[in-house]
Design a protein around this motif. Structure first.
Motif: not given
Ligand code: FES
Length: 182
Positions: A117-124, A136-143
């Motif tokens: 779970i991405c530690t930004h806003l919770g996407c996978i 790579f998180c497709p929601c906002h680009g975290s790597q």
């Molecule tokens: S939820 Fe993953 S970058 Fe925003």
């Protein structure tokens, strides 16, 4: 019984393992699905009982996804190259500094187990994507890198580590922490 099927979501093989079939429910429940649906063990598992995962089918370089407490858990069988990349980093320069040795169990450095779970806003995040041999998180680009550490993008923290322990060289139990290595 472990169920493995190809999902084809990444450049390399990306497998999903149905953890409901590998925990306390076991092979008998898989053979009797109607009974399995009412088996209280299933709800116990959903509520957070430990699940055992057989690592033997996971090839070098593969990342599989399992579920524990309804959360996706990524298990990464890291190659020598993946491990070297994770270790040869200036830890102080990382957004959430952590040496690779704190991300894995001693003696089992080839296995990385993280909550998916991405530690930004919770996407996978997507495995084997991005510039750091990780996710790579497709929601906002975290790597995230091959130790699950945030390297780029808005996520503030590394991918979290679930409690788990090695109960043998090729089997882990997620949901139970132990300081001992198998
Ligand atoms: S939820 Fe993953 S970058 Fe925003």
């Amino acid at each position: 019984m472990t169920t493995v099927s190809s999902a084809g979501h990444s450049r390399r093989d990306f497998l999903y393992i149905a953890t409901g079939a590998v925990g306390a429910v076991g092979a008998a429940a898989a053979l009797v699905p109607l009974i399995a649906q009412m088996n209280p063990d299933a709800s116990t598992i959903a509520a957070g009982a430990p699940v055992e995962i057989d690592l033997a089918p996971i090839a070098d370089g593969q990342i599989v996804k399992v579920f524990w407490r309804s959360k996706p858990i990524f298990i990464f069988h890291r190659t020598k190259h993946d491990i070297e990349l994770a270790q040869n980093v200036n830890v102080a320069s990382l957004p959430d500094p952590a040496p690779d040795s704190e991300r894995v169990k001693a003696g089992h450095e080839q296995w990385l187990v993280v909550i998916g779970i991405c530690t930004h806003l919770g996407c996978i995040p997507l495995p084997h994507e991005g510039n750091y041999d990780g996710w790579f998180c497709p929601c906002h680009g975290s790597q995230y890198d091959s130790a699950g550490r945030i390297r780029q993008g808005p996520a503030p923290k590394n991918l979290y580590l679930p409690p788990y322990t090695f109960i043998s060289d090729t089997k882990i139990r997620i949901g139970e922490e132990s300081t001992k290595s198998a």
